[in-house]
Design a protein around this motif. Structure first.
Motif, PDB file in Angstrom:
ATOM      1  N   LEU A   1     -10.136   3.021   2.603  1.00 53.25           N
ATOM      2  CA  LEU A   1      -8.899   2.781   1.627  1.00 53.25           C
ATOM      3  C   LEU A   1      -9.044   3.222   0.236  1.00 53.25           C
ATOM      4  N   GLU A   2     -10.207   2.990  -0.122  1.00 54.48           N
ATOM      5  CA  GLU A   2     -10.439   3.454  -1.666  1.00 54.48           C
ATOM      6  C   GLU A   2     -10.224   5.087  -1.596  1.00 54.48           C
ATOM      7  N   LYS A   3     -10.744   5.739  -0.762  1.00 55.01           N
ATOM      8  CA  LYS A   3     -10.747   7.164  -0.613  1.00 55.01           C
ATOM      9  C   LYS A   3      -9.388   7.845  -0.659  1.00 55.01           C
ATOM     10  N   ARG A   4      -8.333   7.012   0.087  1.00 53.43           N
ATOM     11  CA  ARG A   4      -7.058   7.452   0.065  1.00 53.43           C
ATOM     12  C   ARG A   4      -6.241   7.173  -0.934  1.00 53.43           C
ATOM     13  N   ILE A   5      -6.467   5.941  -1.678  1.00 56.02           N
ATOM     14  CA  ILE A   5      -5.891   5.550  -3.082  1.00 56.02           C
ATOM     15  C   ILE A   5      -6.263   6.534  -4.005  1.00 56.02           C
ATOM     16  N   MET A   6      -7.474   7.247  -4.015  1.00 58.16           N
ATOM     17  CA  MET A   6      -8.055   8.127  -4.939  1.00 58.16           C
ATOM     18  C   MET A   6      -7.167   9.417  -4.935  1.00 58.16           C
ATOM     19  N   ILE A   7      -6.979   9.946  -3.633  1.00 60.96           N
ATOM     20  CA  ILE A   7      -6.345  11.103  -3.326  1.00 60.96           C
ATOM     21  C   ILE A   7      -4.874  10.968  -3.645  1.00 60.96           C
ATOM     22  N   LEU A   8      -4.082   9.800  -3.667  1.00 58.12           N
ATOM     23  CA  LEU A   8      -2.844   9.619  -3.915  1.00 58.12           C
ATOM     24  C   LEU A   8      -2.668   9.673  -5.512  1.00 58.12           C
ATOM     25  N   ARG A   9      -3.835   9.021  -6.293  1.00 51.65           N
ATOM     26  CA  ARG A   9      -3.714   9.032  -7.754  1.00 51.65           C
ATOM     27  C   ARG A   9      -3.942  10.492  -8.036  1.00 51.65           C
ATOM     28  N   GLU A  10      -4.905  11.276  -7.543  1.00 50.53           N
ATOM     29  CA  GLU A  10      -5.190  12.835  -7.917  1.00 50.53           C
ATOM     30  C   GLU A  10      -3.701  13.487  -7.884  1.00 50.53           C
ATOM     31  N   LEU A  11      -2.736  13.020  -6.746  1.00 49.43           N
ATOM     32  CA  LEU A  11      -1.505  13.829  -6.679  1.00 49.43           C
ATOM     33  C   LEU A  11      -0.336  13.326  -7.554  1.00 49.43           C
ATOM     34  N   GLY A  12      -0.794  12.602  -8.437  1.00 53.92           N
ATOM     35  CA  GLY A  12       0.024  12.030  -9.415  1.00 53.92           C
ATOM     36  C   GLY A  12       0.716  10.667  -9.046  1.00 53.92           C
ATOM     37  N   PHE A  13       0.267   9.965  -8.126  1.00 55.37           N
ATOM     38  CA  PHE A  13       1.138   8.640  -7.942  1.00 55.37           C
ATOM     39  C   PHE A  13       0.376   7.461  -8.615  1.00 55.37           C
ATOM     40  N   ASP A  14       1.230   6.653  -9.181  1.00 51.20           N
ATOM     41  CA  ASP A  14       0.631   5.591  -9.724  1.00 51.20           C
ATOM     42  C   ASP A  14       0.196   4.377  -8.711  1.00 51.20           C
ATOM     43  N   LEU A  15      -1.100   3.898  -8.762  1.00 50.01           N
ATOM     44  CA  LEU A  15      -1.271   3.028  -7.542  1.00 50.01           C
ATOM     45  C   LEU A  15      -1.890   1.968  -8.316  1.00 50.01           C
TER      46      LEU A  15
ATOM     47  N   THR B   1      -9.154 -14.074   2.635  1.00 40.98           N
ATOM     48  CA  THR B   1      -8.549 -13.023   3.176  1.00 40.98           C
ATOM     49  C   THR B   1      -7.213 -12.916   3.067  1.00 40.98           C
ATOM     50  N   SER B   2      -6.228 -12.301   3.541  1.00 39.79           N
ATOM     51  CA  SER B   2      -4.861 -12.139   3.650  1.00 39.79           C
ATOM     52  C   SER B   2      -4.347 -13.625   4.398  1.00 39.79           C
ATOM     53  N   ASP B   3      -5.099 -14.149   5.018  1.00 41.54           N
ATOM     54  CA  ASP B   3      -4.458 -15.596   5.873  1.00 41.54           C
ATOM     55  C   ASP B   3      -4.195 -16.228   4.483  1.00 41.54           C
ATOM     56  N   GLU B   4      -5.135 -16.359   3.623  1.00 42.74           N
ATOM     57  CA  GLU B   4      -5.133 -17.381   2.490  1.00 42.74           C
ATOM     58  C   GLU B   4      -3.753 -17.328   1.849  1.00 42.74           C
ATOM     59  N   THR B   5      -3.729 -15.731   1.520  1.00 39.52           N
ATOM     60  CA  THR B   5      -2.466 -15.395   0.506  1.00 39.52           C
ATOM     61  C   THR B   5      -1.323 -15.790   1.251  1.00 39.52           C
ATOM     62  N   TYR B   6      -1.046 -15.257   2.547  1.00 42.40           N
ATOM     63  CA  TYR B   6       0.027 -15.671   3.483  1.00 42.40           C
ATOM     64  C   TYR B   6       0.405 -17.004   3.382  1.00 42.40           C
ATOM     65  N   ARG B   7      -0.530 -17.937   3.281  1.00 45.65           N
ATOM     66  CA  ARG B   7      -0.222 -19.358   3.457  1.00 45.65           C
ATOM     67  C   ARG B   7       0.452 -19.714   2.206  1.00 45.65           C
ATOM     68  N   TRP B   8       0.005 -19.410   0.914  1.00 44.82           N
ATOM     69  CA  TRP B   8       0.466 -19.901  -0.314  1.00 44.82           C
ATOM     70  C   TRP B   8       1.951 -19.061  -0.472  1.00 44.82           C
TER      71      TRP B   8
ATOM     72  N   LYS C   1      -5.187  -1.273  -8.169  1.00 45.04           N
ATOM     73  CA  LYS C   1      -6.403  -1.413  -7.524  1.00 45.04           C
ATOM     74  C   LYS C   1      -6.169  -1.846  -6.068  1.00 45.04           C
ATOM     75  N   ARG C   2      -7.068  -1.361  -5.063  1.00 46.94           N
ATOM     76  CA  ARG C   2      -6.976  -1.900  -3.873  1.00 46.94           C
ATOM     77  C   ARG C   2      -6.775  -3.261  -3.665  1.00 46.94           C
ATOM     78  N   GLN C   3      -7.249  -4.058  -4.319  1.00 47.34           N
ATOM     79  CA  GLN C   3      -7.262  -5.446  -4.032  1.00 47.34           C
ATOM     80  C   GLN C   3      -5.820  -6.007  -4.517  1.00 47.34           C
ATOM     81  N   GLN C   4      -5.006  -5.149  -5.342  1.00 47.40           N
ATOM     82  CA  GLN C   4      -3.828  -5.815  -5.853  1.00 47.40           C
ATOM     83  C   GLN C   4      -2.708  -4.904  -4.886  1.00 47.40           C
ATOM     84  N   LEU C   5      -3.147  -4.313  -3.761  1.00 50.41           N
ATOM     85  CA  LEU C   5      -2.219  -3.337  -3.241  1.00 50.41           C
ATOM     86  C   LEU C   5      -1.312  -4.262  -2.519  1.00 50.41           C
ATOM     87  N   SER C   6      -0.037  -4.610  -2.688  1.00 48.91           N
ATOM     88  CA  SER C   6       0.841  -5.429  -1.960  1.00 48.91           C
ATOM     89  C   SER C   6       1.958  -4.391  -1.373  1.00 48.91           C
TER      90      SER C   6
END
Length: 514
Positions: free
Chosen positions: A234-248, A483-490, A250-255
């Motif tokens: 995931l981190e690799k793909r996020i870096m590529i997208l940033r290099e292409l000029g897209f604002d993203l 994990t996302s289980d906890e996030t989804y619960r709240w 951090k991976r942990q905040q990727l909603s």
């Protein structure tokens, strides 16, 4: 217990509940949306309103529901309780299996028609009949009345063509987004919103105690290592997208909100014929596949994750596979993940064993129990059924009609039959995907188990409403810590609260306009 007394309702059959009568009387004043938690008797309210309209206005009643099992359920309910002038009313059941000529003839004779919406839409477009004589249109699961769904077309035609139109819309959960709820109200011409929760004073006497138990489990080290691989990818793909000029972020905040915004930005670039947009679209597809894999590892387990990773490998290795999958399966980290998956010879996630223990404990203590287990993915449903069988617990899967890969779906006829046998106690455990959430009548369910938390307030409310209808019930939610289980619960809990608050405000605003 007191009974409803009405000239068109069989004496001594339908329990009289103050909140149902109050809502029904209000619904006779104008087009009404009834928002009531699953299990509190929306269909009984529909029956009272239908009986009153037929008694005072004559004409026909048309009741719509999104699936054949739901349509047949409503048909059985009305047939059981309605008695018009001492006789059973002429009822018609329309689904896609009914030939058009038969429907036309049955419609002319029937007093009450139960149908899926697409069938009615097709008949109206072909001119098979009109809705001029329909004195009440009942729209079940009305939160679907958005976009191009057939409910929207039918409601519009009905309001224009009926001599004495009245709409009763019903749902357990119209959704937390006020814009969507307002769209539903606009599309159905709603003037009144009637809502109750289990905490309202007129509802509380009819509520059975429901114990909600959250069981937290740790993610095993082997699955943590797989998640680490996926996060590297995931981190690799996020870096590529940033290099292409897209604002993203951090991976942990990727909603999902940020991913939707990213997709919109990519589509804008594609519209502008920017080459970076096409590259980004393919990377975005990889990103979504990887996020899905993380969710499977965290909330489902090693076997479901391994199946998905193998499918990705097969897709990426085939000539007809997507570019995203082809690029992904060549990544050394993906190859390492694939090798990990191939080394697993048993289920690593503790949820499955805990689920089996909770189920066995309930059945040992209460042998007549009926238990519904909800899982999001079909692979998991099948795995649960097989695992319970090894523990000597008979369970049946309950999934939708579509056949996916080697996994055969259940036709609506088989769905109806499975529910009948479950209701009659032929087996005690039903393992269902989301197809088991929406409105289906499964009485006396003592326990509902969520294999994973769900972020949708609609699905959460519908699932929880499957228990505690006619006696005390227990709800068990399995949550993987951190994990996302906890996030989804709240997320689900906050959305439920927001939805209830928003519906009440909307109802108050409508009253203010009246």
């Amino acid at each position: 217990m007191s009974w409803i007394t009405h000239p068109y309702i069989r004496p001594g059959t339908l329990e009289s509940r103050a909140y149902q009568l109050s809502i029904a009387m209000r619904a006779l004043d104008g087009n009404t949306m009834v928002v009531l938690p699953t299990g509190l008797g929306k269909t009984a309210i529909a029956l009272i309103v239908a009986a009153s309209r037929l008694y005072n206005e004559k004409g026909k009643v048309l009741m719509l529901a999104p699936t054949k099992p739901l349509v047949e359920q409503h048909y059985r309910f009305f047939s059981k309780f309605l008695l018009i002038d001492g006789k059973e009313p002429e009822c018609a059941l329309f689904t896609g299996e009914s030939p058009p000529d038969e429907r036309r003839e049955a419609y002319s004779r029937a007093t009450i028609i139960f149908a899926t919406p697409q069938v009615i839409k097709n008949d109206l477009l072909s001119g098979a009949y009109t809705l001029a004589d329909v004195t009440l249109l009942i729209v079940d699961e009305c939160h679907r009345a958005v976009g191009n769904y057939a409910y929207v077309f039918i409601a519009s035609v009905y309001r224009e063509s009926a001599r004495s139109p009245l709409i009763l819309a019903m749902t357990a959960s119209p959704g937390g987004q006020e814009v969507k709820v307002e769209e539903v109200c606009h599309n159905l011409g709603i003037e009144i919103v009637e809502t109750r929760t289990e905490l309202d004073s007129d509802v509380a006497p009819y509520i059975h105690e429901r114990e909600i138990q959250v069981i937290e489990v740790d993610l095993p080290l082997s699955l943590k290592a797989a998640v680490d691989d996926l996060n590297d990818l995931l981190e690799k793909r996020i870096m590529i997208l940033r290099e292409l000029g897209f604002d993203l972020p951090k991976r942990q905040q990727l909603s999902m909100k940020s991913l939707n915004a990213l997709n919109a930005a990519i589509q804008e670039r594609i519209q502008a014929r920017d080459a970076a947009g096409y590259t980004a679209a393919s990377i975005y597809a990889e990103l979504m596949k990887l996020r899905h894999a993380v969710s499977l590892a965290e909330s489902q387990g090693s076997r479901v994750l391994a199946l998905y990773v193998h499918r990705l490998f097969a897709e990426g290795s085939s000539a007809g596979g997507s570019k995203a999958a082809a690029r992904l399966v060549k990544d050394p980290v993906f190859i390492r993940l694939l090798e990990r998956c191939m080394s697993w010879d048993k289920e690593l996630h503790p949820k499955l064993e805990i689920l089996a223990s909770v189920t066995a404990e309930q059945l040992a203590k209460y042998p007549e129990s009926r238990i519904i287990i909800f899982a999001t993915f079909r692979d998991m449903v099948q795995q649960i059924v097989e695992y319970l069988a090894k523990r000597g617990i008979e369970a049946e899967r309950f999934v939708g009609q579509a056949t996916k890969d080697s996994d055969r779906g259940l036709s609506q006829k088989k769905q109806i039959d499975a529910l009948r046998r479950f209701r009659e106690g032929e087996f005690r455990v039903l393992v269902a995907t989301s197809v088991g959430e929406e409105g289906l009548d499964v009485p006396s369910t003592d326990m509902v188990i969520f294999y994973e938390a769900v972020p949708s307030e609609i699905r959460s409310i519908q699932r929880k409403g499957r228990t505690g209808r006619s006696g005390s019930g227990r709800i068990v939610v399995l949550v993987t810590k951190g994990t996302s289980d906890e996030t989804y619960r709240w997320v689900s809990q906050s959305r439920e609260r927001a939805m209830i608050s928003g519906i009440r405000m909307l109802g108050s605003r409508m009253e203010g306009k009246a």
